[in-house]
Structures are given as structure tokens and as C-alpha cells.
Design a protein around this motif. Sequence first.
Motif, PDB file in Angstrom:
ATOM      1  N   ASP A   1       0.887  -1.368   0.264  1.00  0.00           N
ATOM      2  CA  ASP A   1       0.215   0.539   0.139  1.00  0.00           C
ATOM      3  C   ASP A   1       0.998   1.594  -0.096  1.00  0.00           C
ATOM      4  OD1 ASP A   1      -2.207   1.403  -0.117  1.00  0.00           O
ATOM      5  OD2 ASP A   1      -3.029   1.480   1.916  1.00  0.00           O
TER       6      ASP A   1
ATOM      7  N   ALA B   1       0.791   3.743  -2.152  1.00  0.00           N
ATOM      8  CA  ALA B   1      -0.077   4.903  -2.727  1.00  0.00           C
ATOM      9  C   ALA B   1      -0.135   5.944  -1.468  1.00  0.00           C
ATOM     10  CB  ALA B   1      -0.961   4.492  -4.175  1.00  0.00           C
ATOM     11  N   CYS B   2      -0.528   4.813  -0.499  1.00  0.00           N
ATOM     12  CA  CYS B   2      -1.155   5.322   0.903  1.00  0.00           C
ATOM     13  C   CYS B   2      -0.115   6.047   1.794  1.00  0.00           C
ATOM     14  CB  CYS B   2      -1.765   4.242   1.323  1.00  0.00           C
ATOM     15  SG  CYS B   2      -2.059   5.685   3.312  1.00  0.00           S
TER      16      CYS B   2
ATOM     17  N   THR C   1       3.230  13.470  -1.723  1.00  0.00           N
ATOM     18  CA  THR C   1       2.172  14.246  -2.770  1.00  0.00           C
ATOM     19  C   THR C   1       2.020  15.726  -2.492  1.00  0.00           C
ATOM     20  OG1 THR C   1       0.482  12.248  -2.926  1.00  0.00           O
ATOM     21  CG2 THR C   1      -0.958  14.767  -2.771  1.00  0.00           C
TER      22      THR C   1
ATOM     23  N   THR D   1       2.509  12.460 -17.125  1.00  0.00           N
ATOM     24  CA  THR D   1       0.860  11.371 -16.435  1.00  0.00           C
ATOM     25  C   THR D   1       0.630  10.118 -16.233  1.00  0.00           C
ATOM     26  OG1 THR D   1      -0.374  11.587 -14.122  1.00  0.00           O
ATOM     27  CG2 THR D   1      -1.009  12.798 -16.521  1.00  0.00           C
TER      28      THR D   1
ATOM     29  N   ALA E   1      -3.038   5.491 -14.028  1.00  0.00           N
ATOM     30  CA  ALA E   1      -2.588   4.822 -12.628  1.00  0.00           C
ATOM     31  C   ALA E   1      -2.509   6.219 -11.378  1.00  0.00           C
ATOM     32  CB  ALA E   1      -1.342   4.346 -12.443  1.00  0.00           C
ATOM     33  N   GLU E   2      -2.391   7.172 -11.887  1.00  0.00           N
ATOM     34  CA  GLU E   2      -1.783   7.941 -10.565  1.00  0.00           C
ATOM     35  C   GLU E   2      -2.839   8.440  -9.969  1.00  0.00           C
ATOM     36  OE1 GLU E   2      -0.009   9.574  -9.045  1.00  0.00           O
ATOM     37  OE2 GLU E   2       1.439  10.384 -10.470  1.00  0.00           O
ATOM     38  N   HIS E   3      -2.769   8.745  -8.327  1.00  0.00           N
ATOM     39  CA  HIS E   3      -3.974   9.397  -7.575  1.00  0.00           C
ATOM     40  C   HIS E   3      -4.365  10.593  -8.349  1.00  0.00           C
ATOM     41  CE1 HIS E   3      -5.813  10.895  -4.368  1.00  0.00           C
ATOM     42  NE2 HIS E   3      -5.940   9.245  -3.462  1.00  0.00           N
ATOM     43  N   ASN E   4      -5.456  10.778  -7.970  1.00  0.00           N
ATOM     44  CA  ASN E   4      -6.242  12.022  -8.416  1.00  0.00           C
ATOM     45  C   ASN E   4      -5.675  13.542  -8.142  1.00  0.00           C
ATOM     46  OD1 ASN E   4      -8.236  11.190  -9.443  1.00  0.00           O
ATOM     47  ND2 ASN E   4     -10.444  11.035  -8.211  1.00  0.00           N
ATOM     48  N   SER E   5      -4.603  13.159  -6.183  1.00  0.00           N
ATOM     49  CA  SER E   5      -4.300  14.249  -5.313  1.00  0.00           C
ATOM     50  C   SER E   5      -3.406  14.518  -6.293  1.00  0.00           C
ATOM     51  CB  SER E   5      -3.796  14.217  -4.259  1.00  0.00           C
ATOM     52  OG  SER E   5      -3.178  13.228  -4.642  1.00  0.00           O
TER      53      SER E   5
END
Length: 239
Positions: free
Chosen positions: A55, A57-58, A123, A143, A146-150
Motif C-alpha cells: 500500500d 500509494a497510501c 504528494t 502522467t 494510474a496516478e492518484h487524483n491528488s
Amino acid sequence: MHIFLPDAPGPDGDGVVKRAGLFGRGAAREAAAPVDATNRLADFDYLEPREVYLDAACQSLRPQPVIDAVNEYYTSYNACGGRVKYAWGKRVDEEVAATRAAVLDRLGLSARSHAVSFTLNTTYGINLLLQQPPQGRFGRVVTSHAEHNSVFLPTMTAAKRLGLPRLVLDRAPDGALVYDPAQARTRRRRRERRLEHRRQHPGEPRGPRPGRPRPRRHRHPRRRPGHGPRARAAPGHRR
């Protein structure tokens, strides 16, 4: 924005690490000695033998040396850096300066032309970088889906502010990012045609792209008599 870290030879197989994008065009230096994978695993020996952390990404796991350094700061020299004159504050200044120097050395960059800033997290740092590029220095924003919205959404804002095309890469079944130069050139030509059309017709409202039909609007089905918000009577009133 991309960087080849000095853990492996450069993409040309010549043992030279090459950098581009926000890390400076044409920067290169000899690759550093590879880091032993066993030592890296030892930095996370607090995990159980069969545990695998996925995890990231978290948040990323803190290596044991980082945990030890933070604990030492709180228990041995907990002070504010840059403004206190007693021994603890001096120790904070020395540790911060040493960390900045180590980061620049790891990336092969000079302190004369680069600086190291500490941010809340990755981030936050990426978003700060997306606000810094000047006009006319970069050619596009890249980009992936798979990139996070943030981070994904700020790339849209950065591309609009800089007037650059934005390329969104797809993922292959094995997880690798897929870059198609032909597709990138096609998107760039489409964008150039749109910009040229807007320059030639400055007063024309923005609609569908030239050469594309206007999308049809789908109407909602009619409501049955006596249904819907307009057909409802307020309490205590007759229709």
C-alpha cells in the motif's frame, strides 16, 4: 519529468546516469555503487517474515534508520532549527544540513544550482513542483491513468497554466507504462490545429473540435402526469 536513479546503469548501457526534466537537461555523472538488496531488507526487519507491504500509494514504510533518527531527535535534541543558539538547536542545524548534502550527492546535483526542501509528504512535494515550472522550458506534461487524483488533477492545472499538451499513459498487463511516440505526435498535431483554429477565429465560441460532429443531446423521458417536483402541491394547498 523523469529521472534514472544511480542504482543501475543508464538506459544506453554505458554506466552513466542521465537525467532530464525537472532535474536538469544533460546532467550526467558516473553511477554510484549499487546498494546491496540484503541491506535494504534489513531496514525493514520489523516486518514479519511472510509480510509484504503493497500500500505504498497510501504511504511508504519508514526504514528503520529513519525511525531511529526520529526517535533520537525527540529524546536527545528536540529543538527548533535555525533560530536557537544552544547545543540542541545547533545539532538540529547540523543534521538538516547533512541530510540536504546527502540528498544532493545521491542525485549527483550541485548545491550551487539546486536546493533541497522538506515537505509534508510526496504528494505535497509533487504539487509544489507542478506550480514551479516557468513558461517555455518544458514541452509537455506526462502522467498516467494510474496516478492518484491528488496529483492527476494538478497535472491538468499545470498543463493549462503552461499551455502545454498533457499526455496520459496507459498501463500494460505487467504494470509497465506504455509510451507510444506515434500517438503522442498525433495528439500534438491535433492540439496545434486547435490552437491555430482559435488564433484564426478569436471570437468564435469554443465548441466541438474542427472536423468532429457535434454530439447529440439526449432528452430525458417525459414525466407522467401528476409526478415530478412541479406536479406536487405544497402541504395544505389544493391543486
